[in-house]
Design a protein around this motif. Structure first.
Motif, mmCIF file in Angstrom:
data_model
loop_
_atom_site.group_PDB
_atom_site.id
_atom_site.type_symbol
_atom_site.label_atom_id
_atom_site.label_comp_id
_atom_site.label_asym_id
_atom_site.label_seq_id
_atom_site.Cartn_x
_atom_site.Cartn_y
_atom_site.Cartn_z
ATOM 1 N N GLY A 1 24.261 45.075 61.486
ATOM 2 C CA GLY A 1 23.792 44.070 62.443
ATOM 3 C C GLY A 1 24.251 42.658 62.118
ATOM 4 O O GLY A 1 24.057 41.741 62.911
ATOM 5 N N VAL A 2 24.850 42.469 60.955
ATOM 6 C CA VAL A 2 25.276 41.118 60.566
ATOM 7 C C VAL A 2 26.613 40.771 61.217
ATOM 8 O O VAL A 2 26.839 39.646 61.657
ATOM 9 N N MET A 3 27.492 41.763 61.273
ATOM 10 C CA MET A 3 28.820 41.521 61.834
ATOM 11 C C MET A 3 28.998 42.306 63.126
ATOM 12 O O MET A 3 28.312 43.307 63.353
ATOM 13 N N HIS B 1 27.406 45.762 50.035
ATOM 14 C CA HIS B 1 26.440 44.873 50.678
ATOM 15 C C HIS B 1 26.133 45.416 52.074
ATOM 16 O O HIS B 1 27.055 45.663 52.853
ATOM 17 N N ASP B 2 24.852 45.566 52.365
ATOM 18 C CA ASP B 2 24.448 46.058 53.679
ATOM 19 C C ASP B 2 24.703 44.968 54.722
ATOM 20 O O ASP B 2 24.142 43.881 54.642
ATOM 21 N N ILE B 3 25.588 45.226 55.671
ATOM 22 C CA ILE B 3 25.851 44.219 56.716
ATOM 23 C C ILE B 3 25.523 44.783 58.095
ATOM 24 O O ILE B 3 26.092 44.377 59.100
ATOM 25 N N LEU C 1 28.965 35.217 56.913
ATOM 26 C CA LEU C 1 29.409 36.403 57.666
ATOM 27 C C LEU C 1 28.844 36.445 59.079
ATOM 28 O O LEU C 1 29.501 36.892 60.011
ATOM 29 N N ASN C 2 27.600 35.997 59.225
ATOM 30 C CA ASN C 2 26.910 36.162 60.503
ATOM 31 C C ASN C 2 27.019 34.883 61.324
ATOM 32 O O ASN C 2 26.576 33.817 60.879
ATOM 33 N N VAL C 3 27.604 34.992 62.506
ATOM 34 C CA VAL C 3 27.872 33.794 63.301
ATOM 35 C C VAL C 3 26.602 33.022 63.679
ATOM 36 O O VAL C 3 26.537 31.810 63.460
ATOM 37 N N PHE D 1 26.049 34.185 51.263
ATOM 38 C CA PHE D 1 26.852 35.353 51.612
ATOM 39 C C PHE D 1 26.663 35.718 53.087
ATOM 40 O O PHE D 1 27.633 35.830 53.841
ATOM 41 N N TYR D 2 25.398 35.883 53.498
ATOM 42 C CA TYR D 2 25.154 36.280 54.888
ATOM 43 C C TYR D 2 25.432 35.144 55.871
ATOM 44 O O TYR D 2 25.858 35.381 56.992
ATOM 45 N N LEU E 1 29.785 45.951 53.440
ATOM 46 C CA LEU E 1 30.928 45.195 52.928
ATOM 47 C C LEU E 1 31.071 45.594 51.462
ATOM 48 O O LEU E 1 30.138 45.447 50.681
ATOM 49 N N PHE F 1 35.523 46.687 54.880
ATOM 50 C CA PHE F 1 34.403 46.757 55.811
ATOM 51 C C PHE F 1 34.207 48.210 56.219
ATOM 52 O O PHE F 1 35.162 48.865 56.618
#
Lengths: 287, 197
Positions: B34-36, B30-32, A158-160, A154-155, B174, B163
């Motif tokens: 800093g991910v995006m 879903h905790d994102i 999403l994360n480049v 999942f991550y 998310l 988002f």
């Protein structure tokens, strides 16, 4: 469809979806080194063909519109990893490119980079450790499992930076694994690593891949929700996408072990036949 | 017993670790964080004005990709977001629902009317193919058009996720299409609380 529009579409497909200077530089660097070394050392044509197919395939799955599909469809993602982790590194390693790439390096690099690296005890130890067949096989399978843990996957999608780490990781690890399989000598050792040992590792890595592939392919619910969340671009149901992806992890990935085994058996056979017939005196001197 | 005495202080930090782990998992989405990447776009709103992410600074943003001719998924998802926001009561005006319409050919003429059907009213965003693709790529979502049927209607494949962005535009959550309105409200409450502190 007219010819010009077809041509235009093909060119558009070849444009990178996300341009990466690192991938371009690494691939170009390898290409230049290989071509230079091949001319100098005079490698075989078949050998060169396998190397080039492997290198171009790696570039193609990362730096064309293929990447767009790989980000938005599970089975295309599995196909990308099949190329990055299995097929392309297999072809590159089986072509035995080390001597040719070495011949392509300028002397100055040999003297100041390659030789000190070879003498470095820590590097030698690390290299020997990861090239130990059982360790190498465990990392090979471990990486496949790790990136397919649903929450990790999942991550990663999403994360480049994490996504790039995943792709670079499987490509480099694939090269190291297949290199271990086809390399004739154990690291830092003049003895041959036994063919039987490597055949056994090839067999051992096949089983967990079959188990994982079958589990994904036959699963009756969507394991990787990220593709639904971010949009599937191909008109395909989530379970169909997952089933094809699982099959790709199951059959062709495991088949690569069989093909690798056949290559080893063939080489083993020719080598033992060569050992029975004594070499002509001139060749013996050359060795 | 002496061994036990030694073990307890060693294990205590692990216990607290477990607790803190649970606390960060109590989001429904879903905790994102800093991910995006942070929210960034340049699009046209339902009134035809050019807008950027800066225009919605200070508010929690919920961003959803869809299209106005969408018959099932989009109306359901958008009403759910509106319902979740309404449930916040007085705080509802601190949340903005951004509906990125990815089918400009059919969306542009009706976007203004479409967004006014929802309470609170949505922000409808559209743009050229390039502009929309850029936003989609930034959030790693995809949309594509299927072949038109005989009557000219065509389906647009698009993402199902929402988002959520903080007041400063930081990516936070998310929310997938399975989420219930009540759990979205709970997440919004928490986001609002955190943005105050």
């Amino acid at each position: 469809m007219t010819l010009p529009s077809l041509l235009q579409q093909s060119i558009a497909f070849l444009e990178p979806y996300e341009f990466s200077p690192t991938v371009l530089l690494v691939c170009l660097g390898a290409a230049v080194l290989y071509q230079r070394g091949w001319r100098r050392a005079g490698g075989g044509r078949g050998q060169a063909l396998m190397f080039w197919i492997g290198l171009v395939a790696m570039y193609a799955v990362l730096q064309t519109q293929f990447e767009y599909y790989a980000q938005h469809s599970f089975f295309m993602h599995r196909l990308q990893h099949l190329v990055l982790h299995h097929v392309a590194p297999f072809l590159i390693a089986v072509s035995a490119p080390a001597a040719i790439l070495g011949a392509g390096l300028p002397t100055i690099v040999h003297r100041h980079v390659v030789t000190p690296m070879r003498r470095n005890r820590l590097l030698r130890f690390l290299y020997a450790a990861i090239q130990e067949p059982l360790v190498s096989g465990a990392i090979f399978v471990g990486l496949i499992y790790f990136w397919l843990i649903p929450s990790v996957h999942f991550y990663a999608m999403l994360n480049v930076p994490l996504y790039n780490t995943m792709n670079w990781g499987v490509a480099i690890e694939g090269l190291l694994f297949w290199w271990m399989i086809f390399n004739m000598r154990a690291p830092g050792n003049t003895d041959m690593r036994h063919y039987g040992y490597r055949l056994m590792v090839l067999f051992l890595v096949m089983l967990p891949q079959i188990a994982l592939g079958a589990y994904i392919a036959l699963s009756d619910h969507d394991l990787f929700g990220i593709y639904a969340a971010c949009g599937r671009i191909l008109p395909i149901t989530p379970l169909m996408d997952q089933a094809i992806g699982g099959l790709l992890t199951w059959v062709p990935a495991a088949m690569m072990s069989v093909v690798g085994g056949l290559v080893l058996v063939y080489r083993w056979n020719t080598q033992s036949r060569g050992a029975e017939t004594p070499l002509p005196p001139t060749l013996r001197c050359a060795r | 017993m002496s061994r036990l005495k030694f073990l307890i202080p060693c294990l205590l930090p692990l216990l607290t670790l477990g607790c803190s782990g649970e606390a960060s998992n109590s989001w429904n989405g879903h905790d994102i964080t800093g991910v995006m990447p942070d929210l960034e776009f340049e699009l046209t709103n339902q009134d035809g004005d050019r807008v950027t992410a800066e225009d919605y600074r200070g508010k929690i943003k919920l961003m959803f990709f869809g299209y106005t001719s969408c018959q099932h998924v989009c109306p359901v998802a958008l009403s759910k977001l509106a319902e979740a926001t309404r449930a916040l009561g007085e705080q509802a005006d601190q949340v903005e629902i951004l509906f990125v319409a990815v089918d400009p050919k059919r969306d542009k003429p009706v976007l203004d009317e479409y967004v006014s059907h929802f309470k609170p009213e949505l922000v409808g965003l559209t743009g050229t193919q390039e502009e929309l693709k850029e936003v989609a790529k930034r959030y790693r979502v995809a949309f594509s058009y299927e072949k038109p049927r005989k009557d000219g209607f065509y389906i647009v494949n698009h993402s199902g996720a929402v988002f959520a962005f903080g007041p400063e535009g930081k990516s936070r959550l998310l929310i997938d299409d399975q989420a219930k309105a009540s759990s979205i409200t709970a997440d919004l409450r928490r986001l609002l609380e955190q943005s105050k502190g």
